[in-house]
Scaffold this motif. Structure first.
Motif, short mmCIF file in Angstrom:
data_model
loop_
_atom_site.label_atom_id
_atom_site.label_comp_id
_atom_site.label_asym_id
_atom_site.label_seq_id
_atom_site.Cartn_x
_atom_site.Cartn_y
_atom_site.Cartn_z
N CYS A 108 63.60 73.90 126.38
CA CYS A 108 64.58 73.46 127.38
C CYS A 108 65.69 74.49 127.54
CB CYS A 108 65.18 72.11 126.98
SG CYS A 108 64.06 70.71 127.12
N ALA A 109 66.16 75.02 126.42
CA ALA A 109 67.23 76.03 126.45
C ALA A 109 66.78 77.27 127.21
CB ALA A 109 67.65 76.39 125.03
N LYS A 110 65.53 77.66 127.00
CA LYS A 110 65.00 78.84 127.69
C LYS A 110 64.95 78.62 129.20
CE LYS A 110 61.15 82.13 127.47
NZ LYS A 110 61.00 82.24 128.93
N VAL A 111 64.54 77.42 129.62
CA VAL A 111 64.48 77.13 131.05
C VAL A 111 65.88 77.15 131.67
CG1 VAL A 111 64.02 75.30 132.75
CG2 VAL A 111 62.31 75.85 131.02
N VAL A 112 66.83 76.50 131.01
CA VAL A 112 68.20 76.47 131.53
C VAL A 112 68.76 77.88 131.63
CG1 VAL A 112 70.57 75.70 131.07
CG2 VAL A 112 68.65 74.11 130.75
N ASP A 113 68.56 78.68 130.58
CA ASP A 113 69.04 80.07 130.60
C ASP A 113 68.39 80.86 131.74
OD1 ASP A 113 70.64 79.60 128.42
OD2 ASP A 113 69.29 80.54 126.97
N ASP A 114 67.10 80.63 131.95
CA ASP A 114 66.38 81.37 132.99
C ASP A 114 66.87 80.97 134.38
OD1 ASP A 114 63.93 83.21 133.47
OD2 ASP A 114 63.63 81.53 134.85
N VAL A 115 67.12 79.67 134.58
CA VAL A 115 67.61 79.21 135.88
C VAL A 115 68.98 79.81 136.16
CG1 VAL A 115 68.35 77.21 137.23
CG2 VAL A 115 66.25 77.08 135.87
N VAL A 116 69.85 79.82 135.16
CA VAL A 116 71.19 80.40 135.34
C VAL A 116 71.08 81.90 135.64
CG1 VAL A 116 73.36 80.95 134.19
CG2 VAL A 116 72.37 78.67 133.95
N ALA A 117 70.21 82.59 134.88
CA ALA A 117 70.06 84.03 135.08
C ALA A 117 69.48 84.35 136.46
CB ALA A 117 69.16 84.61 133.98
N THR A 118 68.55 83.52 136.91
CA THR A 118 67.87 83.77 138.19
C THR A 118 68.68 83.32 139.39
OG1 THR A 118 65.73 83.49 137.08
CG2 THR A 118 65.74 83.37 139.49
N GLU A 119 69.26 82.13 139.30
CA GLU A 119 69.95 81.53 140.45
C GLU A 119 71.47 81.66 140.39
OE1 GLU A 119 67.93 80.72 142.69
OE2 GLU A 119 66.10 80.62 141.49
N GLY A 120 71.99 81.90 139.18
CA GLY A 120 73.43 82.07 139.04
C GLY A 120 74.21 80.78 138.92
N ARG A 121 73.52 79.63 138.98
CA ARG A 121 74.22 78.35 138.94
C ARG A 121 73.23 77.21 138.72
NH1 ARG A 121 77.70 78.14 142.85
NH2 ARG A 121 77.81 75.88 143.02
N ILE A 122 73.75 76.07 138.27
CA ILE A 122 73.03 74.80 138.25
C ILE A 122 74.00 73.74 138.74
CG2 ILE A 122 71.79 73.07 136.89
CD1 ILE A 122 71.16 75.26 134.84
N ASP A 123 73.64 73.05 139.80
CA ASP A 123 74.53 72.05 140.37
C ASP A 123 74.13 70.62 140.02
OD1 ASP A 123 76.32 73.66 142.42
OD2 ASP A 123 74.28 74.45 142.53
N ALA A 124 72.86 70.44 139.66
CA ALA A 124 72.40 69.09 139.34
C ALA A 124 71.19 69.14 138.42
CB ALA A 124 72.06 68.31 140.60
N LEU A 125 71.03 68.07 137.67
CA LEU A 125 69.87 67.84 136.81
C LEU A 125 69.33 66.46 137.16
CD1 LEU A 125 67.99 68.11 134.27
CD2 LEU A 125 69.91 67.18 132.95
N TYR A 126 68.03 66.39 137.41
CA TYR A 126 67.37 65.09 137.64
C TYR A 126 66.37 64.88 136.51
CZ TYR A 126 64.73 61.42 140.16
OH TYR A 126 64.10 60.26 140.53
N ASN A 127 66.79 64.13 135.50
CA ASN A 127 65.97 63.83 134.33
C ASN A 127 64.95 62.75 134.69
OD1 ASN A 127 66.50 65.29 131.93
ND2 ASN A 127 68.49 64.29 131.73
N ASN A 128 63.76 63.15 135.09
CA ASN A 128 62.76 62.19 135.54
C ASN A 128 61.55 62.08 134.63
OD1 ASN A 128 61.34 60.52 137.72
ND2 ASN A 128 59.98 62.29 137.50
N ALA A 129 61.32 63.07 133.77
CA ALA A 129 60.12 63.07 132.92
C ALA A 129 60.09 61.84 132.02
CB ALA A 129 60.09 64.34 132.07
N GLY A 130 58.90 61.24 131.90
CA GLY A 130 58.78 60.06 131.04
C GLY A 130 57.33 59.73 130.77
N ILE A 131 57.08 59.10 129.61
CA ILE A 131 55.75 58.62 129.26
C ILE A 131 55.87 57.17 128.82
CG2 ILE A 131 54.91 60.91 128.62
CD1 ILE A 131 55.26 60.10 125.68
#
Length: 269
Positions: A67-90
């Motif tokens: 998860c940390a790697k994805v967040v870091d990559d999104v910030v590095a690529t897009e420069g920002r994160i404005d929202a998180l939609y936590n939808n994953a579930g089993i």
């Protein structure tokens, strides 16, 4: 104005896929996350063909480092994160208190609760560092509002997410980060189809909704999109029920319906 960026988990199908479509149509950049690489890539290609800005991330939300790697990559690529939609579930499994498998219940909590918590913490930290007053949208369920026959691990995990939503809204308010949740009723998704494999149970669930029909994934995605955006700026720490009034009534005895169906149709059980 910079393009807004959202991370969506469980994005390959069902409600998550509808969320990718809704945010993409709304002009957002979508980091679409799912454990199922093949289905995720198919969804992303479908959305790109519609002109939406969507990028795939194969992710097991229960893995904090991933998860940390994805967040870091999104910030590095897009420069920002404005929202998180936590939808994953089993689901866990279909048994109740007397018969549940402890390992399957633990798996449900690992994904539904700790997976969501992993990203709440990581995304909130990134927003705070970037000075973004963003929005987090979690997914609970009618199972957090009323007693149902559903798997006890699923029920417990969704109840936990309701409390976490309220607590996180309080904790993150000082950073200007809003935290809300959507609470879907019985929704037409592949996961639901795998559980409600008994026609009488499907019919009983439909009747439990005030207009006697199942919820469409797009209806849940619309609510999540609203909660993530500026039009809901005064909304914080609440659960928006997208259940056509399911939680206002008394659920059917679905366990009894399943048991009767399986007796009459042993080959299909």
């Amino acid at each position: 104005m910079e393009k807004k960026v959202v991370i969506i988990t469980g994005a390959a199908m069902g409600i998550g896929k509808a969320g990718v479509e809704r945010f993409g149509r709304g002009g957002w950049t979508v980091a679409a996350c799912d454990l199922n690489e093949q289905t995720l890539n198919e969804t992303v290609e479908e959305m790109k063909a519609k002109g939406y800005d969507v990028k795939p991330y194969v992710l097991d939300v229960a893995d904090y480092d991933a998860c940390a790697k994805v967040v870091d990559d999104v910030v590095a690529t897009e420069g920002r994160i404005d929202a998180l939609y936590n939808n994953a579930g089993i689901l866990g499994d279909r048994d109740g208190i007397l018969g549940f498998d402890h390992n399957k219940v633990k798996e449900a909590f690992d994904v539904n609760v700790f997976g969501a918590l992993n990203l709440i913490q990581l995304v909130a930290r990134a927003m705070d560092k970037l000075g973004i007053q963003g929005s987090i949208v979690n997914t609970t369920s009618i199972n957090a509002e009323v007693g149902t026959w559903d798997p006890i691990g699923y029920i417990g995990s969704k109840g936990a997410m309701k409390a976490i939503t309220q607590g996180a809204a309080f904790h993150l308010g000082a950073q200007g980060i809003r935290v809300n949740a959507v609470s879907p009723g019985a929704t037409i998704t592949p996961m639901a189809a795998s559980v409600y494999d008994c026609p009488p149970a499907r019919e009983a669930v439909a009747i439990n909704h005030n207009r006697h029909r199942w919820i469409e994934p797009e209806e849940v995605a619309n609510a999540a999109f609203w909660l993530a955006g500026e039009e809901s700026s005064g909304v914080n720490g609440i659960v928006v029920a997208v259940d056509d009034g399911y939680a206002t009534g008394k659920g059917a005895d679905l366990l009894g319906i399943f048991e009767e169906w399986e007796k009459e149709h042993p080959a299909e059980a």
